[in-house]
Design an enzyme around this catalytic site. Structure first.
Site, PDB file in Angstrom:
ATOM      1  N   PHE A 128    -132.495-173.726 -19.268  1.00 38.15           N
ATOM      2  CA  PHE A 128    -132.454-173.939 -17.925  1.00 38.15           C
ATOM      3  C   PHE A 128    -133.835-174.678 -17.664  1.00 38.15           C
ATOM      4  CE2 PHE A 128    -133.984-169.582 -18.251  1.00 38.15           C
ATOM      5  CZ  PHE A 128    -135.209-169.516 -17.807  1.00 38.15           C
ATOM      6  N   ASP A 129    -134.492-174.816 -18.461  1.00 43.35           N
ATOM      7  CA  ASP A 129    -136.079-175.591 -17.939  1.00 43.35           C
ATOM      8  C   ASP A 129    -136.815-175.675 -19.360  1.00 43.35           C
ATOM      9  OD1 ASP A 129    -137.621-176.966 -16.573  1.00 43.35           O
ATOM     10  OD2 ASP A 129    -138.853-174.975 -15.793  1.00 43.35           O
ATOM     11  N   PHE A 178    -138.543-166.939 -22.861  1.00 42.17           N
ATOM     12  CA  PHE A 178    -139.346-168.090 -22.738  1.00 42.17           C
ATOM     13  C   PHE A 178    -140.156-168.302 -24.107  1.00 42.17           C
ATOM     14  CE2 PHE A 178    -138.879-167.092 -18.201  1.00 42.17           C
ATOM     15  CZ  PHE A 178    -138.675-168.587 -17.919  1.00 42.17           C
ATOM     16  N   TYR A 192    -136.578-163.055 -11.826  1.00 39.63           N
ATOM     17  CA  TYR A 192    -136.013-163.311 -10.507  1.00 39.63           C
ATOM     18  C   TYR A 192    -135.117-162.275  -9.832  1.00 39.63           C
ATOM     19  CZ  TYR A 192    -137.712-168.029 -12.071  1.00 39.63           C
ATOM     20  OH  TYR A 192    -138.689-168.942 -12.714  1.00 39.63           O
ATOM     21  N   TYR A 244    -143.373-174.992 -22.783  1.00 41.94           N
ATOM     22  CA  TYR A 244    -142.422-173.722 -22.594  1.00 41.94           C
ATOM     23  C   TYR A 244    -141.283-174.246 -22.461  1.00 41.94           C
ATOM     24  CZ  TYR A 244    -141.559-174.759 -17.791  1.00 41.94           C
ATOM     25  OH  TYR A 244    -141.089-175.422 -16.769  1.00 41.94           O
ATOM     26  N   ILE A 299    -143.788-166.131 -12.324  1.00 43.85           N
ATOM     27  CA  ILE A 299    -142.878-164.834 -12.411  1.00 43.85           C
ATOM     28  C   ILE A 299    -144.120-164.055 -13.017  1.00 43.85           C
ATOM     29  CG2 ILE A 299    -140.802-165.496 -12.181  1.00 43.85           C
ATOM     30  CD1 ILE A 299    -140.468-165.575 -15.459  1.00 43.85           C
TER      31      ILE A 299
END
Length: 570
Positions: free
Chosen positions: A74-75, A137, A120, A64, A94
């Protein structure tokens, strides 16, 4: 999304029943759809393989990349070069992930747009994710390992590590062969065995094994997480032999492989003829009633004494017609469940073998009331012709006549169930007579009447009165003045306590044949039954009336003291 990136459980923001669960979603590449009703969106980038999608409890593996709406990344597991693994539907990620990935197929690639409520929330995940952030994502579902709650109570979770073959699962009577290894949660080895054979319903080692094998396919290998209630419970298990101890209330990790199994089945409803398949047969065809079969067999007493041997050590195979009483009833029944080439071990109780008299066989005497076993191999068979195999109408009529005569022979011998089969088959041969010539139609009608009447006589003997009634009605539809049909239907009505209907049939039969002794005698019996019934009826209503009168008198006595009783103004 690695271990350093904290992904809160989605149920911090929304309960499961507030949003539709994930499900396969039909989409085209480039299309975007909303998943459920919580604002989750999915855009398909690449189609996946097959039709299956993962379920809650499955261990999934994904790649991902996560970004904010402005494109800030961010990731990314791709950047790290390591796929991310987690258990689906357990709140480990999540909520948007749990819901979205349930809709994906293997190797599918999609972009999920996840609103804050499914990500979040108000808190965000500082410093990388701000409060109330909608996230994107890009997810590829690489694979998943199926994990099932096989008892639906959280007691045994099964993770498949090697897929099995075909689709069949063992049943309670089957004898399975397994490898297994049992460890405690800390990895301590408790037990390990290879090639262990046991009957499923009898179980082995702990209750979890028999529960699990009934969900497995041949060759399947699984890892079981077993709670104490399916292991050794509050008492645990002391060490013994080469097996270690299991502490009280211990959860077990069991690696289990189902190597193979022998199918065991009850051939008769009373469980007195039991068949265990040693070698699977070919195809799907099985002998029918009247089929000519050839078998190899060895018959043994319970002490191992061989009393018959055919098709072995130079002896000739045994040839016979199925369901024609050329062999014992148990063998007749078993052979009609077998496929060509099948080898089975059959255990036959005395009722289906040689009974209270025993028998002098080729190699030894079978004593009275002996249970016997046969190892039997079905070499070949030629099925008895069915109606659709017959090319001419006359062939069908001749076949029906032959089956009728076989039925008559069984009826005279008091073998009513076998007679029923013959009469039913005879009637089927000539059931559809639209292509028959006029003379053939007359022949077919006469055969139908005879077969159904004789079948009804069998059903009366077997106390199957409803079936007897139906068969007689069939006859009366063909010939409304048939005295035997009226007479036998009246007997069925009498036994079903339908006395009014019985009387109608008897009276009609006597109108047609006033001197029929059997009908007159039955009418006499019927009148007695009606008289007895009327007496009981009168007594019942008499008692009821007396109780009502007594109740009214008691009520009147009670009401005498009342100033406004019913009769006070009279």
């Amino acid at each position: 999304m690695d271990e350093d990136f904290d992904i809160p459980a989605g149920d911090e923001f929304m309960d499961d029943d507030e949003i539709e669960s994930g499900a396969p979603v039909t989409m085209k590449v480039g299309e975007e759809k909303e998943i459920g009703s919580g604002g989750l969106k999915k855009k398909l980038l690449k189609e996946g393989d097959g039709w299956d999608t993962p379920e809650s409890g499955d261990e999934v593996e994904v790649h991902y990349t996560g970004t904010l709406l402005d494109g800030t990344q961010f990731d990314s597991s791709r950047d790290r070069g390591t796929p991310f693994k987690f258990t689906l539907g357990q709140g480990q990620v999540i909520k948007g992930w749990d819901l979205g990935i349930k809709t994906m197929k293997k190797r599918e690639n999609a972009v999920f747009t996840i609103p804050a409520d499914l990500a979040y929330g108000e808190a965000g995940s500082p410093p990388t994710i701000p409060p109330n952030a909608t996230l994107k994502f890009d997810v590829e579902l690489l694979s998943w390992v199926s994990v099932k709650d096989i008892c639906k109570d959280g007691g045994i979770f099964k993770k498949i590590v090697k897929e099995g073959e075909k689709w069949e699962n063992p049943k309670d009577l089957d004898e399975v062969i397994v490898n297994y290894e049992v460890r405690l949660e800390d990895g301590t080895l408790v037990a390990k065995s290879e090639g262990v054979e046991f009957k499923v319903e009898d179980g082995h080692f702990c209750p979890a094994l028999s529960k699990a094998v009934k969900t497995m396919k041949k060759g399947e290998k699984v890892v079981l997480t077993v709670k104490p209630e399916y292991g050794f419970g509050e008492k645990g298990k002391p060490a013994s032999g080469d097996q270690g101890a299991v502490p009280a209330n211990a959860t077990l990790q069991i690696t289990l492989e189902l190597l193979s199994w022998k199918v065991v089945s009850n051939v008769t409803d009373d469980k007195k003829v039991v068949k265990k398949i040693l070698t699977e047969g070919e195809g799907y065809e099985r002998p029918n009633e009247g089929a000519v079969v050839q078998v190899n067999l060895i018959g043994r007493l319970q002490d191992g004494t061989v009393f018959i041997k055919r098709g072995h050590d130079g002896t000739d195979p045994l040839d016979f017609k199925a369901d024609e009483e050329q062999v014992i009833d148990g063998l007749d029944r078993v052979v009609m469940t077998m496929k060509k080439g099948e080898v089975a071990l059959v255990t036959i109780a005395p009722e289906y073998a040689f009974g209270p008299n025993g028998s002098e066989q080729e190699l030894a005497v079978v004593p009275p009331n002996a249970t016997v076993t046969y190892e039997i191999e079905l070499n070949s068979f030629i099925k008895d012709k069915e109606s659709w195999d017959m090319t001419t109408t006359q062939e069908k009529i001749e076949a029906a006549g032959k089956k009728k005569e076989e039925g008559n022979a069984f009826f005279k011998a008091g073998k009513y169930k076998k007679a029923v089969k013959r009469y039913e088959k005879a009637a089927k041969f000539i059931e559809y007579d639209t292509n028959f010539e006029e003379e053939e139609k007359k022949q077919a009608k006469a055969l139908k009447i005879t077969c159904n009447l004789n079948n009804a006589a069998c059903q009366l003997k077997l106390k199957e009165f409803k079936q007897a009634e139906k068969l007689c009605t069939k006859v009366l539809e063909l010939e409304s003045t048939n005295v035997k049909a009226l007479y036998r239907r009246a007997q069925a009505h009498m036994n079903l306590a339908d006395l009014d209907l019985a009387e109608i049939d008897i009276k009609k039969a006597l109108e047609i044949d006033p001197d029929n002794k059997d009908v007159k005698l039955t009418y006499k019996v019927l009148k007695e039954k009606i008289k007895e019934y009327n007496k009981k009826d009168a007594k019942f209503y008499g008692n009821m009336f007396a109780k009502m009168t007594k109740s009214s008198a008691n009520k009147a006595a009670t009401n005498e003291a009342e100033p406004m009783s019913v009769d006070s103004k009279a």
